[in-house]
Write a protein that holds these residues in place. Structure first.
Motif, PDB file in Angstrom:
ATOM      1  N   GLY A 273       0.841  -1.207   0.000  1.00 63.87           N
ATOM      2  CA  GLY A 273       0.000   0.000   0.000  1.00 63.87           C
ATOM      3  C   GLY A 273       0.871   1.250   0.000  1.00 63.87           C
ATOM      4  O   GLY A 273       2.090   1.182  -0.180  1.00 63.87           O
ATOM      5  N   ASN A 274       0.218   2.409   0.219  1.00 61.28           N
ATOM      6  CA  ASN A 274       0.985   3.663   0.120  1.00 61.28           C
ATOM      7  C   ASN A 274       1.377   4.265   1.466  1.00 61.28           C
ATOM      8  O   ASN A 274       2.075   5.269   1.515  1.00 61.28           O
ATOM      9  N   GLY A 275       0.935   3.613   2.552  1.00 62.52           N
ATOM     10  CA  GLY A 275       1.113   4.184   3.882  1.00 62.52           C
ATOM     11  C   GLY A 275       2.551   4.473   4.301  1.00 62.52           C
ATOM     12  O   GLY A 275       2.797   5.400   5.056  1.00 62.52           O
ATOM     13  N   LEU A 276       3.494   3.692   3.798  1.00 65.38           N
ATOM     14  CA  LEU A 276       4.882   3.877   4.249  1.00 65.38           C
ATOM     15  C   LEU A 276       5.685   4.802   3.332  1.00 65.38           C
ATOM     16  O   LEU A 276       6.830   5.147   3.626  1.00 65.38           O
ATOM     17  N   LEU A 277       5.058   5.215   2.223  1.00 63.78           N
ATOM     18  CA  LEU A 277       5.774   6.098   1.281  1.00 63.78           C
ATOM     19  C   LEU A 277       5.792   7.528   1.809  1.00 63.78           C
ATOM     20  O   LEU A 277       4.865   7.943   2.511  1.00 63.78           O
ATOM     21  N   PRO A 278       6.836   8.306   1.484  1.00 62.27           N
ATOM     22  CA  PRO A 278       6.851   9.706   1.928  1.00 62.27           C
ATOM     23  C   PRO A 278       5.716  10.487   1.271  1.00 62.27           C
ATOM     24  O   PRO A 278       5.325  10.183   0.137  1.00 62.27           O
ATOM     25  N   GLU A 279       5.174  11.490   1.999  1.00 55.30           N
ATOM     26  CA  GLU A 279       4.044  12.237   1.454  1.00 55.30           C
ATOM     27  C   GLU A 279       4.447  13.102   0.270  1.00 55.30           C
ATOM     28  O   GLU A 279       3.724  13.257  -0.687  1.00 55.30           O
ATOM     29  N   ASN A 280       5.627  13.679   0.355  1.00 57.34           N
ATOM     30  CA  ASN A 280       6.114  14.410  -0.824  1.00 57.34           C
ATOM     31  C   ASN A 280       7.463  13.807  -1.217  1.00 57.34           C
ATOM     32  O   ASN A 280       7.902  12.831  -0.613  1.00 57.34           O
ATOM     33  N   ASP A 281       8.098  14.378  -2.196  1.00 60.19           N
ATOM     34  CA  ASP A 281       9.315  13.776  -2.712  1.00 60.19           C
ATOM     35  C   ASP A 281      10.559  14.132  -1.901  1.00 60.19           C
ATOM     36  O   ASP A 281      11.669  14.110  -2.419  1.00 60.19           O
ATOM     37  N   SER A 282      10.356  14.430  -0.652  1.00 55.18           N
ATOM     38  CA  SER A 282      11.460  14.909   0.181  1.00 55.18           C
ATOM     39  C   SER A 282      12.621  13.906   0.262  1.00 55.18           C
ATOM     40  O   SER A 282      12.423  12.710   0.478  1.00 55.18           O
ATOM     41  N   HIS A 284      14.621  13.942   2.587  1.00 58.44           N
ATOM     42  CA  HIS A 284      14.897  13.723   4.009  1.00 58.44           C
ATOM     43  C   HIS A 284      13.899  12.762   4.660  1.00 58.44           C
ATOM     44  O   HIS A 284      13.773  12.743   5.872  1.00 58.44           O
ATOM     45  N   HIS A 285      13.226  12.020   3.824  1.00 62.24           N
ATOM     46  CA  HIS A 285      12.243  11.074   4.365  1.00 62.24           C
ATOM     47  C   HIS A 285      12.921  10.062   5.305  1.00 62.24           C
ATOM     48  O   HIS A 285      13.940   9.461   4.957  1.00 62.24           O
ATOM     49  N   ILE A 286      12.343   9.885   6.484  1.00 68.65           N
ATOM     50  CA  ILE A 286      12.920   8.912   7.438  1.00 68.65           C
ATOM     51  C   ILE A 286      12.121   7.616   7.331  1.00 68.65           C
ATOM     52  O   ILE A 286      10.917   7.597   7.580  1.00 68.65           O
ATOM     53  N   PRO A 287      12.778   6.528   6.984  1.00 71.04           N
ATOM     54  CA  PRO A 287      12.037   5.258   6.883  1.00 71.04           C
ATOM     55  C   PRO A 287      11.608   4.769   8.262  1.00 71.04           C
ATOM     56  O   PRO A 287      12.242   5.104   9.265  1.00 71.04           O
ATOM     57  N   GLU A 288      10.569   3.965   8.273  1.00 73.79           N
ATOM     58  CA  GLU A 288      10.104   3.422   9.551  1.00 73.79           C
ATOM     59  C   GLU A 288      10.982   2.227   9.937  1.00 73.79           C
ATOM     60  O   GLU A 288      11.263   1.360   9.119  1.00 73.79           O
ATOM     61  N   ILE A 289      11.419   2.215  11.191  1.00 75.32           N
ATOM     62  CA  ILE A 289      12.189   1.049  11.654  1.00 75.32           C
ATOM     63  C   ILE A 289      11.341   0.286  12.662  1.00 75.32           C
ATOM     64  O   ILE A 289      10.679   0.892  13.512  1.00 75.32           O
ATOM     65  N   ARG A 290      11.307  -1.032  12.529  1.00 80.67           N
ATOM     66  CA  ARG A 290      10.537  -1.846  13.473  1.00 80.67           C
ATOM     67  C   ARG A 290      11.440  -2.874  14.139  1.00 80.67           C
ATOM     68  O   ARG A 290      12.293  -3.489  13.483  1.00 80.67           O
ATOM     69  N   CYS A 291      11.208  -3.043  15.434  1.00 75.08           N
ATOM     70  CA  CYS A 291      11.972  -4.058  16.164  1.00 75.08           C
ATOM     71  C   CYS A 291      11.100  -4.579  17.304  1.00 75.08           C
ATOM     72  O   CYS A 291      10.042  -4.016  17.590  1.00 75.08           O
ATOM     73  N   ILE A 292      11.533  -5.644  17.914  1.00 68.93           N
ATOM     74  CA  ILE A 292      10.818  -6.180  19.079  1.00 68.93           C
ATOM     75  C   ILE A 292      11.214  -5.289  20.257  1.00 68.93           C
ATOM     76  O   ILE A 292      12.405  -5.167  20.565  1.00 68.93           O
ATOM     77  N   ASP A 293      10.207  -4.670  20.879  1.00 71.52           N
ATOM     78  CA  ASP A 293      10.501  -3.681  21.924  1.00 71.52           C
ATOM     79  C   ASP A 293      10.574  -4.254  23.335  1.00 71.52           C
ATOM     80  O   ASP A 293      10.974  -3.561  24.264  1.00 71.52           O
ATOM     81  N   SER A 294      10.142  -5.489  23.499  1.00 73.30           N
ATOM     82  CA  SER A 294      10.216  -6.087  24.840  1.00 73.30           C
ATOM     83  C   SER A 294      10.313  -7.599  24.699  1.00 73.30           C
ATOM     84  O   SER A 294       9.932  -8.157  23.657  1.00 73.30           O
ATOM     85  N   PRO A 295      10.813  -8.277  25.732  1.00 73.69           N
ATOM     86  CA  PRO A 295      10.983  -9.736  25.605  1.00 73.69           C
ATOM     87  C   PRO A 295       9.664 -10.450  25.301  1.00 73.69           C
ATOM     88  O   PRO A 295       9.659 -11.507  24.680  1.00 73.69           O
ATOM     89  N   SER A 296       8.537  -9.848  25.698  1.00 74.71           N
ATOM     90  CA  SER A 296       7.254 -10.539  25.474  1.00 74.71           C
ATOM     91  C   SER A 296       6.787 -10.409  24.021  1.00 74.71           C
ATOM     92  O   SER A 296       5.838 -11.061  23.612  1.00 74.71           O
ATOM     93  N   GLY A 297       7.473  -9.575  23.246  1.00 73.40           N
ATOM     94  CA  GLY A 297       7.015  -9.355  21.867  1.00 73.40           C
ATOM     95  C   GLY A 297       7.610 -10.296  20.838  1.00 73.40           C
ATOM     96  O   GLY A 297       7.307 -10.199  19.658  1.00 73.40           O
TER      97      GLY A 297
END
Ligand SMILES: Nc1ncnc2c1ncn2[C@@H]1O[C@H](COP(=O)(O)OP(=O)(O)OP(=O)(O)O)[C@@H](O)[C@H]1O
Ligand SMILES: [Mg+2]
Length: 355
Positions: A273-282, A284-297
């Motif tokens: 989908g388009n949700g993770l794309l930058p809104e404009n052509d900047s 300086h777009h910062i990509p989303e980083i995902r990680c496990i934030d706690s041992p239960s995750g």
């Protein structure tokens, strides 16, 4: 996803361009007979192994059992066993390559490593030090079979084109790297923009990642913009990196942008989908980083089921309800004392899941 995108992620297609940023590797074209051997049902290892496993007839062993005295070559016990494979030229190249790479290598084919077969190796890693290690892993892996038989299965191209497209298959031997899995990341590129980064091994919580998100993103962004972006032929793809130290990244692999690649902490619906794309052509777009934030995750290891008896897997996943019924029936019979030796036929056949 197109056939050309899959081909661009094939190891030999990208290695020469990114050689200085990735692990030292050798590409060895696979002879057709070796491919046939990999696809054949039986696992027969080269002669050396058989020789090593055979007892020395002259040895004076007091611990011999009655079984040792049975003549296993009588007609009843004789089962047809395929000839041990022999690929002298290919094997000579393999041996010298293992040596050149320091004696410890990581094997894969054009796209996949045999990571689903790690259970079969002595130390539960993909490290190979000799031919037999390589053969055994490749022969035991469904992922390797997939590379050889259906590399374009998930492509949207015409079925005829899929059948007609020929692939030069290679064995890739890479220098073995002792890696800290916390430092591995998978990155997603869409419309030539880095849109997402995820930790590569999601069955573990690594405190280091949530604590260093900013630095990790900044390093990966720099690596993408300076090294990858204008040198990779497609606009949509995934790449894996190893961040050895701050500011020091090693490219590990390219993968097609599509469901055939594990999205790990991203869902393919979101990536497509388009949700993770930058809104404009900047820029300086910062990509989303995902990680496990706690041992239960932490999430289950996707390869842990490989190598377990297939029946156990089917029962626990509910894939084959009849097996569960049979098991319950046996249990009830057992409790009622109904089970006798003549019920042996009803025993559930515990077949390894990768056969
Ligand atoms: N040279 C190496 N030495 C030691 N371990 C390695 C090496 N290369 C890769 N690995 C380990 O093996 C894992 C799988 O490697 P790789 O990504 O090449 O396989 P793959 O089959 O392409 O995986 P995927 O299907 O997820 O893309 C890596 O995440 C890394 O942990
Ligand atoms: Mg890969």
């Amino acid at each position: 996803m197109k056939i050309t995108e899959v081909l661009n992620c094939s190891f030999s297609a990208w290695y020469s361009k990114f050689k200085e940023y990735t692990v030292k590797s050798h590409v060895i074209p696979l002879p057709p007979e070796f491919i046939e051997y990999l696809l054949a049902d039986q696992i027969v290892l080269p002669e050396q192994t058989v020789a090593m496993a055979t007892a020395d007839p002259d040895s004076d062993d007091d611990n011999r059992s009655a079984e040792d005295d049975i003549d296993w070559t009588t007609e009843d016990s004789l089962t047809p066993v395929a000839e041990p494979p022999s690929f002298p030229e290919f094997e000579a190249i393999l041996k010298s390559t293992i040596k050149k790479l320091g004696g410890q290598v990581f094997p894969k084919l054009n796209w996949s490593s045999p990571k689903d077969a790690v259970w079969i190796s002595f130390d539960r890693t993909l490290m190979c030090t000799c031919l037999n290690d390589v053969y055994l892993l490749l022969k035991s892996s469904d992922f390797i079979t997939h590379d050889l038989t259906q590399p374009f299965k998930h492509c949207s191209d015409d079925e005829n084109l899929k059948k007609e497209t020929t692939v030069q298959y290679d064995l890739i031997l890479r220098k073995w790297l002792s890696m800290n899995p916390a430092y591995e990341f998978r990155c997603f590129v869409k419309h030539n923009k880095l849109i997402g980064i995820t930790q590569r091994h999601i069955d573990m919580y690594y405190e280091f990642i949530p604590e260093n998100k900013k630095e990790i993103v900044s390093d990966i962004q720099g690596f993408f913009y300076h090294i990858i972006k204008d040198n990779f032929p497609d606009k949509n793809y995934c790449f894996d990196v190893y961040r050895r130290h701050q500011g020091k990244l090693i490219l590990l692999d390219f993968n097609p942008f599509g469901r055939v690649t594990d999205g790990l902490l991203f869902d393919w619906d979101e990536l497509e989908g388009n949700g993770l794309l930058p809104e404009n052509d900047s820029a300086h777009h910062i990509p989303e980083i995902r990680c496990i934030d706690s041992p239960s995750g932490v999430q289950p290891n996707p390869y842990s089921a490989y190598g377990y008896p297939k029946d156990l897997k089917d029962i626990s996943s509910g894939e084959d309800p009849t097996k569960l019924m049979e098991l319950l029936k046996l249990k009830v019979q057992e409790q009622n004392g109904e089970l006798s030796s003549s019920d042996d036929d009803e025993e559930i056949d515990l077949m390894p899941s990768n056969t």
